[in-house]
Design a protein around this motif. Structure first.
Motif, short mmCIF file in Angstrom:
data_model
loop_
_atom_site.label_atom_id
_atom_site.label_comp_id
_atom_site.label_asym_id
_atom_site.label_seq_id
_atom_site.Cartn_x
_atom_site.Cartn_y
_atom_site.Cartn_z
N ARG A 90 1.11 -1.42 0.14
CA ARG A 90 -0.19 -0.32 -0.34
C ARG A 90 0.46 1.20 0.18
O ARG A 90 2.04 0.89 0.37
CB ARG A 90 -0.91 -0.33 1.14
CG ARG A 90 0.00 0.22 2.54
CD ARG A 90 -0.95 -0.31 3.63
NE ARG A 90 -2.09 1.03 4.02
CZ ARG A 90 -1.62 2.18 4.65
NH1 ARG A 90 -0.25 1.87 5.35
NH2 ARG A 90 -1.83 3.19 5.23
N SER B 234 -11.28 9.82 5.84
CA SER B 234 -10.98 9.19 6.29
C SER B 234 -9.89 9.41 7.34
O SER B 234 -8.80 9.80 6.98
CB SER B 234 -10.37 8.16 5.26
OG SER B 234 -9.11 7.33 5.18
N HIS B 235 -10.77 8.83 8.53
CA HIS B 235 -8.98 8.77 9.15
C HIS B 235 -9.11 7.30 10.17
O HIS B 235 -10.44 7.29 11.30
CB HIS B 235 -8.88 9.87 10.07
CG HIS B 235 -8.42 10.56 10.85
ND1 HIS B 235 -7.19 10.73 10.62
CD2 HIS B 235 -7.98 10.10 12.26
CE1 HIS B 235 -6.65 10.85 11.85
NE2 HIS B 235 -7.31 11.05 12.66
N THR B 236 -8.67 6.57 9.97
CA THR B 236 -8.04 5.42 10.65
C THR B 236 -6.69 5.89 11.44
O THR B 236 -5.55 5.49 11.15
CB THR B 236 -8.38 3.68 10.35
OG1 THR B 236 -7.60 4.18 9.10
CG2 THR B 236 -10.13 3.93 9.44
N HIS B 237 -7.35 5.27 12.54
CA HIS B 237 -5.58 5.36 13.47
C HIS B 237 -4.53 4.08 13.29
O HIS B 237 -5.33 2.69 13.37
CB HIS B 237 -6.14 5.23 14.78
CG HIS B 237 -6.61 6.37 15.81
ND1 HIS B 237 -5.91 7.42 15.26
CD2 HIS B 237 -8.33 6.12 16.45
CE1 HIS B 237 -7.35 8.72 16.16
NE2 HIS B 237 -8.14 7.68 16.71
N GLY B 238 -3.67 4.55 12.63
CA GLY B 238 -2.81 3.49 11.91
C GLY B 238 -2.56 2.68 13.21
O GLY B 238 -2.86 3.01 14.30
N PHE B 239 -1.91 1.85 13.43
CA PHE B 239 -1.35 0.77 14.03
C PHE B 239 -0.13 1.91 15.02
O PHE B 239 -0.35 1.83 16.46
CB PHE B 239 -0.44 -0.64 14.15
CG PHE B 239 0.39 -1.50 14.38
CD1 PHE B 239 -0.38 -2.02 15.98
CD2 PHE B 239 1.62 -1.43 14.73
CE1 PHE B 239 0.41 -2.43 16.76
CE2 PHE B 239 2.23 -2.08 15.75
CZ PHE B 239 1.10 -3.01 16.09
N ARG C 62 -1.79 4.66 18.15
CA ARG C 62 -2.58 3.57 18.60
C ARG C 62 -1.84 4.50 19.87
O ARG C 62 -1.06 4.56 20.64
CB ARG C 62 -2.60 2.20 18.78
CG ARG C 62 -1.62 1.42 18.99
CD ARG C 62 -1.12 0.78 19.32
NE ARG C 62 0.28 0.23 19.77
CZ ARG C 62 0.95 0.49 19.41
NH1 ARG C 62 1.41 0.39 18.07
NH2 ARG C 62 2.26 -0.33 19.39
N ARG C 63 -3.57 4.91 20.34
CA ARG C 63 -3.35 5.74 21.91
C ARG C 63 -3.02 4.53 23.13
O ARG C 63 -3.14 3.35 22.49
CB ARG C 63 -4.37 6.31 22.08
CG ARG C 63 -3.93 7.95 21.79
CD ARG C 63 -5.39 8.74 21.65
NE ARG C 63 -5.21 9.07 20.34
CZ ARG C 63 -5.96 9.61 19.97
NH1 ARG C 63 -7.52 9.86 20.70
NH2 ARG C 63 -6.51 10.10 18.58
#
Ligand SMILES: [Zn+2]
Lengths: 469, 308
Positions: free
Chosen positions: A123, A460-465, A468-469
């Motif tokens: 990707r 689009s907004h996914t928390h990438g690995f 992560r919090r």
């Protein structure tokens, strides 16, 4: 399929009955009439059955058509990236009141992110950031998704530490800790290649290696050598290359010129691995030698202590055998990071707790000044609470100790309580008070400061690995 | 000083790597399955029996829409033969990111070990507009179809077919188990249908829109949700309005699940409705450790609360 069999069966029966009818002796007229009558009835029924079967088949075909349309609608909904890359825009706005300004509004960054799968193997993503300083390609990288080793190449956040890999607007507080900025790790951005190997251990353990032009945000705007292509050629280089160099610690280094020279001639180093590479680069003209690159290593482990507690520890090392910042200097930056998290099984007012910190040790060996070692770091604690008000709430406290790299005894200390309110996942407001005690001489970090931050995300907004919090 | 430390660091890292590589675990005998929710884990066990070893990424007491992404999940996915997910974007906030770093092409989307159990499910409540005004967590329609036991049969079939595709050598075993499990579900479904007769036409309010499929199966009518929109928490104005409307319509039931209990309890008290802390997934309450027990619990407790 089953319907076809049924049809066959019905036709077979018909044929059998017909055959029975024909084989009836001619003399018995009455039974024949009766049979004929029966046959006619059966034919009638058969015709009806056939009609029903055809109807069912038509219906089934229709259902299948509907199902396939549903399937394609679903797949388009779920992966718009087949048609387009997913697009997201994050806006980070602040109001700041510091010793050097009474108050000012800032659009700190407008970040456009694009990402998509290239093919089943990789990707690509990019973040283009506009700030008051101009527009910059913050990240543009290709990442493998199907190799046993994750390889990332391009310009991206190197796997150094934890928060250095966060985009600024994803940090748990308003500002990048000064300790991180001073260590030139404000953000671990670098251009190069990195590979991460996941060990087949029962717990998470990963080892990252990487080669970069340099790592750290401050370089991005500085100096030379950013637009060189072909650094990726080094992917074959391994850790033992620079381990070899360590053994040769500066002996006989007396060169005055750095850029683009194949220094091994007068360096007295006998590292064979390097010679060939250096020649290649010398041919390109004006390119850097392997010693001008930064080498990265990170070991990272994670443990679930229980269903509610987990801990993450990492140690990173970035080595620059010869830095651009100061002539004839060698630099190493060590980082250690620890993150402890708790999330209760049954949340009430208290929803979770994170305490995390990183410690950096920066060592600079230079011919003129000897070794300068500066130590600094930050720690923060963050409570997620649910006061039964709309949105998600959290409270935090950040402690930061940032040394002056050249005069490690001078430090800037700061303490920052903050409160974050997120009406939704895409909308975050934060109020932070910072008090600084500075003996480095940076006035804007001394005394009281107040920040109000508003971060919004569209698209689009996914928390990438990574973040992560 | 720098160089000695550097050398130490590198040696430590390399030695550790080597030791761990050499001491890697022996190849597992069973098919390693990772599921996103415990319901899928239970159904996979019913189909795969002793030939599978199943782990769920999440616990039944957690809210699937706010899953904490953990590196241990990456390790699980990295070693998995098969991943089983609900699909319909239920896992979109965490699974794609995990699969990206899990470096396991077998289970990534399109891989042979990637089983999406929503195949054949017609989603309820598809979004009317593609905007986040209505929240963001159900972009592909309502993904909580696990609470309809009839769709539970479809889940089982999809899992059996997916497992058979990935491991054809066990196909007849999986299919035999599927038949037995489907027969058991059919028997149960008939019983639940009878037990849930009192639910027909009952209006209710839930915290989140988890109940659409259960409600449709048993003729219940969703009156509203405590949260403002899918994934957007409750606001005071919304609650005040909802309570007024619930009183007017004499809504008799509030269900809540994995969400904090205070608000649903309070609303139920104000309205005079029964309140059921109903589990949403297997493991959502003590003793609810299989899918059959989950549906059984829901039918029993919700009917009981309504009868009261
Ligand atoms: Zn939902």
């Amino acid at each position: 399929m089953r319907r076809v069999e049924l049809k066959r069966l019905v036709l077979g029966c018909a044929a059998f009955l017909l055959a029975c009818g024909l084989s009836v002796p001619v003399g018995a007229q009455e039974p024949v009439d009766a049979l004929k009558e029966q046959l006619r009835e059966m034919q009638q029924e058969m015709g009806d059955l056939m009609k029903r079967i055809e109807g069912l088949e038509r219906k089934k075909a229709e259902t299948e058509r509907v199902e396939s349309v549903e399937q394609s609608v679903k797949s388009i909904q779920e992966s718009p990236s087949i048609l387009n890359p997913s697009i997201g825009l994050a806006i980070d706005t602040t109001f700041e009141s510091r010793p050097d300004t009474d108050g000012e509004f800032n659009v700190r960054s407008v970040e456009l992110g694009l990402s998509a799968e290239i093919d089943p193997y990789a990707r690509a993503y990019t973040f283009i950031t506009g700030s008051e300083g101009g527009i910059e390609v913050e990240e543009a990288a290709v990442q493998t998704t199907s190799l046993p080793v994750n390889v990332t190449a391009g310009r991206f956040f190197a796997d150094f530490g934890r928060l250095p890999q966060f985009h600024q607007h994803e940090l748990p507080f308003v500002n990048t800790p000064l300790s991180m900025t001073r260590m030139d790790m404000g953000e671990s951005l670098g251009t190069g290649i990195q590979w991460r190997f996941l060990f087949p251990t029962p717990f998470y353990l990963a080892l990252t290696g990487g080669v970069f032009n340099e790592i750290g945000h401050s370089h991005a705007h500085g100096a030379t050598g950013h637009d060189h292509e072909g650094e990726d050629d080094h992917e074959g280089e391994d850790d033992h290359d620079h381990e070899g160099e360590d053994d040769h610690d500066h002996e006989g280094e007396d060169d005055h010129d750095h850029e683009g020279e194949d220094d091994h001639d007068h360096e007295g180093e006998d590292d064979h691995d390097h010679e060939g590479e250096d020649e290649v680069h010398a041919d390109e003209g004006g390119s850097r030698s392997l010693k001008d690159l930064t080498y990265l290593g990170r070991l990272h482990a994670y443990f679930d202590l229980s269903e509610t507690w987990n801990i993450e520890v990492g140690s990173s090392l970035a080595l620059s055998p010869r830095t651009e910042m100061e002539e004839d200097s060698r630099r190493s930056l060590l980082g250690v990071d620890v993150t402890l998290r708790h999330r209760p099984l049954v949340p009430g007012f208290y929803e979770g707790f994170t305490v995390a910190g990183e410690w950096f040790v920066n060592s600079q060996d230079s011919h003129d000044h000897g070794t300068t070692t500066a130590r600094g770091g930050y720690a923060y604690a963050n409570w997620d609470v649910n006061p039964e008000l709309p949105g998600k709430w959290s409270l935090g406290l950040l402690l930061d100790s940032a040394p002056d790299l050249h005069h490690p005894d001078d430090t800037t200390l700061s303490l920052s309580p903050y409160i974050t309110w997120a009406p939704s996942e895409f909308n975050r407001l934060r109020l932070q008070y910072t008090h600084g005690w500075d003996d480095v001489g940076s006035a804007e970090h001394d005394g009281s400061q107040l920040y109000l931050q508003w971060i919004t995300v569209i698209g689009s907004h996914t928390h990438g690995f990574r973040e992560r919090r | 000083m720098t160089s000695s430390f550097t050398r130490w660091w590198l040696r430590a890292a390399l030695t550790l790597s080597l030791v761990l590589l050499l001491a890697g675990p022996a190849a597992a005998q069973k098919i390693g399955v990772v599921t996103t929710i415990p319901d899928l884990a239970d159904i996979t066990r019913q189909i795969g029996k002793d030939r599978v070893s199943v782990r769920s990424l999440t616990l039944g007491v957690r809210d699937i829409h706010s899953v904490q992404v953990k590196p241990s999940m990456v390790s699980l996915l990295n070693r998995a033969d098969v991943v089983v997910l609900m699909g319909l974007s239920l896992e979109h906030a965490f699974l794609p990111a995990l699969l990206d770093v899990a470096a396991n092409p077998r289970i990534s989307r399109g891989g042979i070990g990637h089983i999406d159990t929503s195949s054949g499910v017609v989603p309820l409540g598809p979004p009317e507009t593609l905007s986040r005004r209505g929240g963001d967590v159900h972009p592909a329609g309502n993904p909580h179809y696990n609470l309809d036991p009839v769709l539970g049969k479809l889940i089982a079939r999809n899992i059996a077919e997916g497992l058979s595709k990935a491991h054809d050598e066990h196909r007849s075993f999986f299919m035999k188990n599927l038949q037995a499990y489907t027969a058991e579900l059919d028997r149960r479904i008939a019983g639940w249908q009878k037990a849930a007769r009192s639910l027909d036409g009952v209006q209710f309010v839930s915290y989140h829109d988890n109940w659409a499929y259960f409600a449709k199966r048993y003729g219940m009518r969703q009156f509203g949700t405590l949260e403002l929109a899918a994934g957007i928490g409750p606001t005071p104005a919304h609650i005040v309005q909802l309570v007024e409307r619930m009183k007017a319509a004499r809504v008799p039931l509030v269900v809540y699940g994995t969400y904090p209990s205070r608000l649903p309890q309070r609303v139920a008290r104000e309205v005079g409705a029964a309140v059921v802390p109903a589990p949403l997934y297997v493991g959502g309450r003590p003793g609810v450790d299989t899918y059959v027990k989950l549906i059984d619990y829901l039918v029993t407790h919700v009917s009981k609360a309504v009868a009261r």
